[in-house]
Design an enzyme around this catalytic site. Structure first.
Site, mmCIF file in Angstrom:
data_model
loop_
_atom_site.group_PDB
_atom_site.id
_atom_site.type_symbol
_atom_site.label_atom_id
_atom_site.label_comp_id
_atom_site.label_asym_id
_atom_site.label_seq_id
_atom_site.Cartn_x
_atom_site.Cartn_y
_atom_site.Cartn_z
ATOM 1 N N ASN A 126 0.841 -1.141 0.060
ATOM 2 C CA ASN A 126 0.070 0.066 0.116
ATOM 3 C C ASN A 126 0.960 1.308 0.203
ATOM 4 O OD1 ASN A 126 -1.950 2.135 0.406
ATOM 5 N ND2 ASN A 126 -2.398 1.391 2.440
ATOM 6 N N TRP A 127 1.169 2.036 -0.956
ATOM 7 C CA TRP A 127 1.922 3.038 -1.195
ATOM 8 C C TRP A 127 1.035 4.349 -0.905
ATOM 9 C CZ3 TRP A 127 5.438 1.696 -6.262
ATOM 10 C CH2 TRP A 127 6.306 0.746 -5.924
ATOM 11 N N LYS A 128 -0.108 4.223 -0.492
ATOM 12 C CA LYS A 128 -0.723 5.424 0.026
ATOM 13 C C LYS A 128 -0.331 6.886 -0.680
ATOM 14 C CE LYS A 128 -0.432 3.259 4.660
ATOM 15 N NZ LYS A 128 -0.179 3.223 5.991
ATOM 16 N N HIS A 152 -9.986 1.383 4.372
ATOM 17 C CA HIS A 152 -8.585 1.600 5.141
ATOM 18 C C HIS A 152 -8.941 2.437 6.252
ATOM 19 C CE1 HIS A 152 -4.573 2.348 6.147
ATOM 20 N NE2 HIS A 152 -4.076 1.389 5.547
ATOM 21 N N GLU A 169 -5.936 -4.798 10.629
ATOM 22 C CA GLU A 169 -4.874 -3.725 10.576
ATOM 23 C C GLU A 169 -5.264 -3.084 11.960
ATOM 24 O OE1 GLU A 169 -2.761 -2.464 6.919
ATOM 25 O OE2 GLU A 169 -4.444 -1.455 7.015
ATOM 26 N N GLY A 201 1.820 2.151 10.742
ATOM 27 C CA GLY A 201 2.858 3.161 10.632
ATOM 28 C C GLY A 201 3.551 3.506 11.855
ATOM 29 N N SER A 249 2.731 -2.252 10.402
ATOM 30 C CA SER A 249 4.408 -2.281 10.710
ATOM 31 C C SER A 249 4.926 -3.479 10.398
ATOM 32 C CB SER A 249 4.562 -1.901 12.090
ATOM 33 O OG SER A 249 4.124 -0.391 12.354
ATOM 34 N N GLY A 282 2.613 -1.212 4.424
ATOM 35 C CA GLY A 282 2.869 0.199 3.829
ATOM 36 C C GLY A 282 4.266 0.645 3.713
HETATM 37 P P1 PGA Z 1 2.446 0.257 7.924
HETATM 38 O O1 PGA Z 1 1.194 0.519 6.960
HETATM 39 O O2 PGA Z 1 2.967 -1.029 7.083
HETATM 40 O O3 PGA Z 1 3.242 1.151 7.460
HETATM 41 O O4 PGA Z 1 2.203 0.277 9.014
HETATM 42 C C1 PGA Z 1 -0.069 -0.664 6.706
HETATM 43 C C2 PGA Z 1 -1.167 -0.030 6.109
HETATM 44 O O5 PGA Z 1 -1.661 0.908 6.373
HETATM 45 O O6 PGA Z 1 -1.777 -0.776 5.340
#
Ligand code: PGA
Length: 263
Positions: A14-16, A101, A174, A180, A221, A242
């Site tokens: 997920n590159w947001k 999400h 999640e 994050g 994470s 992410g």
């Molecule tokens: P993260 O994000 O790996 O940076 O925790 C995961 C996500 O939001 O899908």
């Protein structure tokens, strides 16, 4: 157990809103080259921003990397300023869509009802939905994690068409406090939730249908050091990644780590 020995683990990046079109193309080119001889033991999906999808489609032509979007709208066409139709995503070669999400729920007011409509839209256009569920730190401290996830699941699936053998529904657990934060959920706690989600699905649909039509992913994470705490035979079927998916070399290490685990 969330799957038998034939299940191919899936890793979804997920590159947001982290990369522009050019950066997306550069990273996809590197990733594509790295994965040239990787084989098919791990399914790889990358979800760039909407604006990068057409370029990504070009970059990924004839590659094993599949394309996902970070959202979709519930209608095909109409006066919906700023939204993106499932038909447009299909034109861009998208096969997967992230839905619900927590960042969309938190910052954009996305509700369970909106998520449910998007799931119907995705399924009816043959876009595989990746439905995100998870509790806040506060809810976990109050012991409400199962209540919250049960509610999100049942609202998400209530009006969805019945499971079908020619499509897979992905559920990503999640926990919001793990996203994050660099603090992934402890493996035992994540596994309790995997079992809970699976049982909730079985209660709704039956064991054979759940085994064939659903996959359960962990996100929050995830990195190369911890990914196999979650994805393992009999554990989570995949991961939504992410931060650690942004650098091709980090992401590639995650993929090779999983491949080893399943070999
Ligand atoms: P993260 O994000 O790996 O940076 O925790 C995961 C996500 O939001 O899908």
């Amino acid at each position: 157990m969330s799957g038998g020995k034939h299940i191919t683990p899936v890793v979804i990046a997920n590159w947001k809103m982290q990369l522009g079109v050019r950066d997306t193309a550069v990273r996809l080119a590197i990733l594509r080259a790295k994965l040239k001889n990787f084989g098919h033991q791990v399914k790889v999906v990358v979800c760039p921003s909407y604006m990068s999808l057409m370029e990504a489609k070009k970059m990924l032509r004839n590659s094993k990397i599949q394309l996902g979007a970070q959202d979709v709208f519930w209608d095909e066409k109409g006066a919906y300023t700023g939204e993106v139709s499932p038909l447009t995503l299909l034109e861009a070669g998208v096969g997967y869509v992230l839905l619900g999400h927590s960042e969309r729920r938190q910052y954009l007011g996305e509700t369970d009802v909106m998520v449910a409509r998007k799931i119907i839209s995705a399924l009816s256009h043959n876009l595989m939905p990746v439905i995100c569920v998870g509790e806040t730190a506060h809810e976990r401290n109050d012991g409400l994690q199962e209540t919250v996830v049960r509610r999100q699941l049942s609202n998400a699936l209530r009006s969805a068409p019945p499971p079908s053998l020619n499509r897979t529904v992905y559920l990503a657990y999640e926990p919001i406090w793990a996203i994050g934060s660099g603090e992934p959920a402890p493996a035992d706690l994540a596994d309790d939730m995997r079992v809970f989600i699976r049982q909730t699905l079985i209660d709704r649909y039956s064991l054979p249908l759940v085994t064939r039509c659903f996959r359960i992913l962990y996100g929050g994470s995830v990195n190369a050091d911890n990914v196999c705490d979650y994805i393992r035979p009999g554990g989570y079927d995949g991961a939504l990644v992410g931060t650690a998916s942004l650098e091709p070399s980090n992401f590639y290490t995650i993929l090779t780590t999983i491949r080893k685990k399943f070999n």
